[in-house]
Design a protein around this motif. Structure first.
Motif, PDB file in Angstrom:
ATOM      1  N   ASN A 479    -137.678 -39.051 -34.577  1.00  0.00           N
ATOM      2  CA  ASN A 479    -136.347 -39.606 -34.856  1.00  0.00           C
ATOM      3  C   ASN A 479    -135.259 -38.753 -34.212  1.00  0.00           C
ATOM      4  OD1 ASN A 479    -137.305 -41.763 -36.283  1.00  0.00           O
ATOM      5  ND2 ASN A 479    -136.786 -40.963 -38.307  1.00  0.00           N
ATOM      6  N   LYS A 480    -135.436 -37.431 -34.270  1.00  0.00           N
ATOM      7  CA  LYS A 480    -134.461 -36.536 -33.632  1.00  0.00           C
ATOM      8  C   LYS A 480    -134.460 -36.726 -32.120  1.00  0.00           C
ATOM      9  CE  LYS A 480    -134.696 -32.950 -37.209  1.00  0.00           C
ATOM     10  NZ  LYS A 480    -135.123 -31.555 -37.531  1.00  0.00           N
ATOM     11  N   LYS A 484    -131.182 -38.116 -29.830  1.00  0.00           N
ATOM     12  CA  LYS A 484    -130.671 -37.315 -28.716  1.00  0.00           C
ATOM     13  C   LYS A 484    -130.823 -38.056 -27.390  1.00  0.00           C
ATOM     14  CE  LYS A 484    -131.011 -32.611 -26.839  1.00  0.00           C
ATOM     15  NZ  LYS A 484    -131.750 -31.308 -26.924  1.00  0.00           N
ATOM     16  N   ALA A 485    -131.940 -38.729 -27.203  1.00  0.00           N
ATOM     17  CA  ALA A 485    -132.181 -39.454 -25.952  1.00  0.00           C
ATOM     18  C   ALA A 485    -131.194 -40.607 -25.790  1.00  0.00           C
ATOM     19  CB  ALA A 485    -133.613 -39.973 -25.920  1.00  0.00           C
ATOM     20  N   ILE A 486    -130.903 -41.308 -26.869  1.00  0.00           N
ATOM     21  CA  ILE A 486    -129.950 -42.422 -26.809  1.00  0.00           C
ATOM     22  C   ILE A 486    -128.572 -41.912 -26.402  1.00  0.00           C
ATOM     23  CG2 ILE A 486    -128.694 -44.087 -28.242  1.00  0.00           C
ATOM     24  CD1 ILE A 486    -131.359 -44.589 -29.703  1.00  0.00           C
ATOM     25  N   ASP A 487    -128.184 -40.755 -26.926  1.00  0.00           N
ATOM     26  CA  ASP A 487    -126.884 -40.176 -26.553  1.00  0.00           C
ATOM     27  C   ASP A 487    -126.839 -39.892 -25.056  1.00  0.00           C
ATOM     28  OD1 ASP A 487    -125.997 -40.280 -29.147  1.00  0.00           O
ATOM     29  OD2 ASP A 487    -126.509 -38.205 -29.620  1.00  0.00           O
ATOM     30  N   PHE A 488    -127.925 -39.362 -24.507  1.00  0.00           N
ATOM     31  CA  PHE A 488    -127.958 -39.086 -23.065  1.00  0.00           C
ATOM     32  C   PHE A 488    -127.975 -40.380 -22.267  1.00  0.00           C
ATOM     33  CE2 PHE A 488    -128.865 -34.773 -24.202  1.00  0.00           C
ATOM     34  CZ  PHE A 488    -128.515 -34.019 -23.092  1.00  0.00           C
ATOM     35  N   ASP A 556    -139.155 -45.375 -32.536  1.00  0.00           N
ATOM     36  CA  ASP A 556    -138.899 -46.131 -31.303  1.00  0.00           C
ATOM     37  C   ASP A 556    -139.124 -45.286 -30.047  1.00  0.00           C
ATOM     38  OD1 ASP A 556    -138.300 -48.486 -32.560  1.00  0.00           O
ATOM     39  OD2 ASP A 556    -136.141 -48.114 -32.641  1.00  0.00           O
ATOM     40  N   ARG A 557    -139.685 -44.120 -30.201  1.00  0.00           N
ATOM     41  CA  ARG A 557    -139.873 -43.212 -29.067  1.00  0.00           C
ATOM     42  C   ARG A 557    -140.604 -43.875 -27.907  1.00  0.00           C
ATOM     43  NH1 ARG A 557    -143.525 -37.683 -29.315  1.00  0.00           N
ATOM     44  NH2 ARG A 557    -142.778 -36.700 -27.387  1.00  0.00           N
ATOM     45  N   ALA A 558    -141.770 -44.438 -28.153  1.00  0.00           N
ATOM     46  CA  ALA A 558    -142.561 -45.039 -27.071  1.00  0.00           C
ATOM     47  C   ALA A 558    -141.866 -46.263 -26.494  1.00  0.00           C
ATOM     48  CB  ALA A 558    -143.946 -45.409 -27.583  1.00  0.00           C
ATOM     49  N   PHE A 559    -141.226 -47.054 -27.353  1.00  0.00           N
ATOM     50  CA  PHE A 559    -140.507 -48.246 -26.888  1.00  0.00           C
ATOM     51  C   PHE A 559    -139.350 -47.847 -25.970  1.00  0.00           C
ATOM     52  CE2 PHE A 559    -137.001 -51.309 -27.613  1.00  0.00           C
ATOM     53  CZ  PHE A 559    -137.601 -52.452 -27.111  1.00  0.00           C
TER      54      PHE A 559
END
Length: 744
Positions: A479-480, A484-488, A556-559
């Motif tokens: 989740n973390k 963070k990835a969405i922000d980037f 949702d990491r893999a998605f």
């Protein structure tokens, strides 16, 4: 409270009494290391075993206290086993002291006639197919310790190969010997024997004649109406009458029980079944209610003539895609557990099955549970104890379980862990502190009691505790990463977002995951439970192969990785549009709605669903590793109607309803209907509406499709909306929806 010495003696005169005494002696020596001796006089004995033919039935036993101990009296060896098992359930063996914790004197009789469990010898179970005769006999005694009086076997070969690499015996060989083993301890034998679609009637009757004649004991014959089998109800009834004659030729006192489990291919099966059973055929002795039932229990009892008692066939073995999924009254088991622990993981559910027992048992004379392995072992003990006494204290049952199967361990601590283990499956694992408490306590127990590493029942609980802990650790970590990835990604740094999502797990996580592999091997060697397909040969990923599902997606990491990798291949303008849809997938304004069955559960819809629905779980399926789903799409609601209430819409505003369906296209469906506050929004061919292919590409998984419908401002009532989506024959399969303002 009564103390006993380690060195005890027993008194028994007849061969049956001596046989029981030897069984008790084995139990005593396992706990103490000392083998009791046979006394030459009852007055000297700590335990006297006595057969009395005048006692009313085999389930009753009487315990009288003597100066040294107890006299246990029963009609047959069955009651004697019940009696000494009660003593062992109420006795602690700790620090060299043997102490009876409560008074057990008196007359003991069960409330329900039928109290049994399946241990079917076939390829499907994740445990029983690996057993030899000694293990089956041992498990019979273990179930009898909590009042079980029926063991049910399997007589159907099925359409595939009947024997796998684990199975030591051919079917008829096994059933013949198993009936003898049951007869040794006077436990009744039931046989689940379905009508297979690929068998001709003449051949079916001939094979049954040979099988039933070979079985020394066969007290009950259970023939399911469907699941499997596709005979129409009248043909099914005629077949059952003929089978009954064959069966009772060899076992004239046997009971013929048939189930009202309806094949899906015959919509009118329920009505025809009731018509046939209303003719009161004398060949039938009872009607069973089980999975894929023609009618709910209360309706079935109302429709079946009172001459036929009802028997329950409770599914205590499955967690999802079943009749009583985890949290069955809400059907809200969190998707992270659905995905990773799947259908047949270790599943102590004492409070849930007490609730189930309270709802359905009053209609019945008891039942025989559906079980596919020892992962539900605790549930068997709870169910048997409650069928013996519906008012039995649930905590006391768990204390009994601990005292009987984990002697020398603090029974209060084990009971607390089991209750907490059930609560560990409540809500999002991230928000559940029970998971950490259970894991820490289990680690401490196994550290302080090395002998527990040889106790398969404890190791099952420990394995589950490790699984829950692993799921929680991974979900917190991922989740973390996603946040963070969405922000980037929002700042157009797709490569950085992908790097973040590819971060490695911690050493603690890797170590815990390895512990599961170690435990799986140990459990296979101890009890034969098969926790994966490759190494332990379970029948399939859905059959308790927890090692094959535990690494499934919990976030949702893999998605996101999949979609961001695709986005990186697009041209700038296409990439921006794609990212906008992806990253704002579930976002809505204050007067708009986003709803997901998986994320929000049905209890947030503000209205109950009509009738019995089915929750089709997606996230534990193997294909999701290569084609990952967003977590919002991991549950599909499958029913004839979907009902919801929403509010907060602005006046004088048009909205658009977008629904995501499982793409099971059928040209036969012509009555797909959507109403908003009872006004028809759409009616016609399946789905209808307008599909947004770009939206589907950006945010949906394969095999799903969206459809959008205009909600004119006139359908709202003061900003409120009652929505119904329905289809009367095949139903609707919905996983999520949006209601957004219509763009002008």
């Amino acid at each position: 409270m009564k103390n006993f010495p380690v060195n005890i003696c027993f008194y028994a005169e007849t061969e049956t009494e001596k046989q029981c005494a030897m069984l008790f002696s084995e139990e005593w020596s396992k706990r103490t290391g000392v083998i009791p001796v046979l006394c030459d006089a009852a007055e000297k004995a700590h335990f006297v075993f006595s057969i009395d033919d005048t006692i009313e039935n085999k389930d009753i036993f009487i315990i009288n206290e003597t100066e040294n101990g107890f006299v246990i009296t029963a009609k047959t060896i069955r009651g004697l086993i019940f009696g000494y098992s009660l003593f062992l359930r109420k006795t602690t063996f700790k620090d060299g002291e043997i102490c009876l914790t409560q008074n057990i004197k008196g007359f003991h009789a069960p409330q329900k006639k039928l109290r049994g469990h399946q241990t079917g010898y076939r390829t499907t179970p994740n445990t029983y197919d690996a057993w030899d005769y000694n293990q089956f006999f041992r498990y019979q005694l273990d179930m009898m310790a909590f009042g079980t009086n029926i063991i049910e076997h399997n007589g159907s070969k099925g359409s595939g190969e009947f024997r796998n690499c684990l199975m030591r015996y051919e079917q008829e060989e096994f059933l013949t010997e198993a009936s003898k083993l049951a007869d040794k301890v006077d436990i009744d034998v039931s046989l689940w024997h379905a009508n297979e679609d690929n068998e001709e009637e003449e051949q079916a009757l001939k094979e049954r004649d040979l099988l039933y004649s070979a079985m020394k004991r066969l007290d009950y014959l259970f023939i399911p109406g469907g699941d499997p089998g596709s005979l129409q109800a009248d043909d099914f009834m005629e077949r059952c009458k003929k089978i009954s004659k064959v069966y009772k030729k060899h076992h004239p006192n046997g009971q013929m029980h048939i189930s009202a489990q309806a094949p899906h291919c015959h919509k009118d099966w329920p009505e025809i079944f009731i018509n046939e059973i209303s003719k009161k055929p004398e060949e039938i002795d009872a009607v069973i209610m089980g999975p894929n039932h023609a009618y709910p229990m209360h309706q079935l009892r109302e429709k079946v003539p009172s001459e036929y008692p009802m028997r329950f066939y409770p599914d205590i073995t499955h967690n999802l895609r079943c009749e009583y999924p985890v949290n069955f009254q809400q059907d809200d088991w969190h998707f992270a557990f659905c995905n990773t622990l799947s259908r047949e993981s270790v599943n102590p559910r004492p409070t849930e099955f007490r609730t189930l027992n309270r709802i359905f048992s009053p209609y019945t004379i008891g039942g025989v549970s559906y079980s596919e392995g020892v992962h539900d072992d605790l549930n068997k003990a709870v169910w048997s104890a409650l069928e013996w006494d519906k008012d039995a204290d649930l905590r006391e049952i768990l204390l009994d379980y601990s005292r009987f199967f984990m002697p020398g361990i603090d029974e209060e601590e084990i009971a607390d862990i089991i209750f907490l283990l059930e609560k560990s499956w409540q809500g999002d694992p991230v928000e559940n502190p029970c998971i950490d408490v259970v894991y820490n306590n289990l680690c401490a127990l196994i550290e302080n009691h090395k002998e527990l590493y040889e106790n398969w029942r404890f190791l099952l609980i420990y394995f589950r505790g490790c699984c829950d802990k692993l799921v929680k650790m991974r979900r917190i970590f991922e989740n973390k990463l996603c946040k963070k990835a969405i922000d980037f990604a929002r700042s157009n740094s797709i490569s950085d977002a992908i790097d973040i999502l590819n971060a490695s797990f911690s050493n603690d996580y890797i170590s815990l995951r390895a512990e599961l592999d170690t435990l799986a091997e140990k459990l296979f060697n101890l009890i034969g439970i098969q926790l994966d397909v490759e190494h332990y040969h379970t029948d399939g990923w859905e059959r308790g192969a927890t090692l094959d599902t535990i690494d499934n997606n919990v976030s949702d990491r893999a998605f996101l990785l999949s979609k961001l990798s695709y986005a990186s291949t697009l041209k700038d303008n296409e990439q921006q549009e794609f990212l906008k849809l992806l990253l704002n997938r579930n976002k809505t304004e204050s007067d708009e709605i986003y709803y997901s069955v998986a994320l929000h559960n049905l209890n947030t819809l503000g209205i109950s669903q009509n009738g019995e629905f089915y929750m089709e779980i997606q996230g534990d399926r193997p294909y999701t590793k290569e084609n990952p789903l967003p977590m919002s799409m991991t549950k599909v609601y499958d029913h004839f109607s979907f009902n919801a209430r929403f509010g907060g819409f602005k006046p004088d505003t048009d909205y658009v309803l977008t629904v995501v369906y499982k793409n099971k296209r059928s040209e036969k469906i012509t009555k797909h209907k959507i109403t908003a506050n009872s006004k028809v929004v759409y009616e016609g061919a399946q789905f209808g509406g307008v599909q947004d292919e770009l939206l589907d590409k950006a945010i949906l998984a394969d095999d799903f499709v969206s459809a959008s419908y205009i909600l004119d401002r006139s359908v709202f009532i003061n900003g409120a909306l009652e929505l119904t989506i329905s289809e009367p024959t095949d139903g609707v399969n919905i996983c999520e929806l949006w209601i957004r303002k219509r763009k002008t």
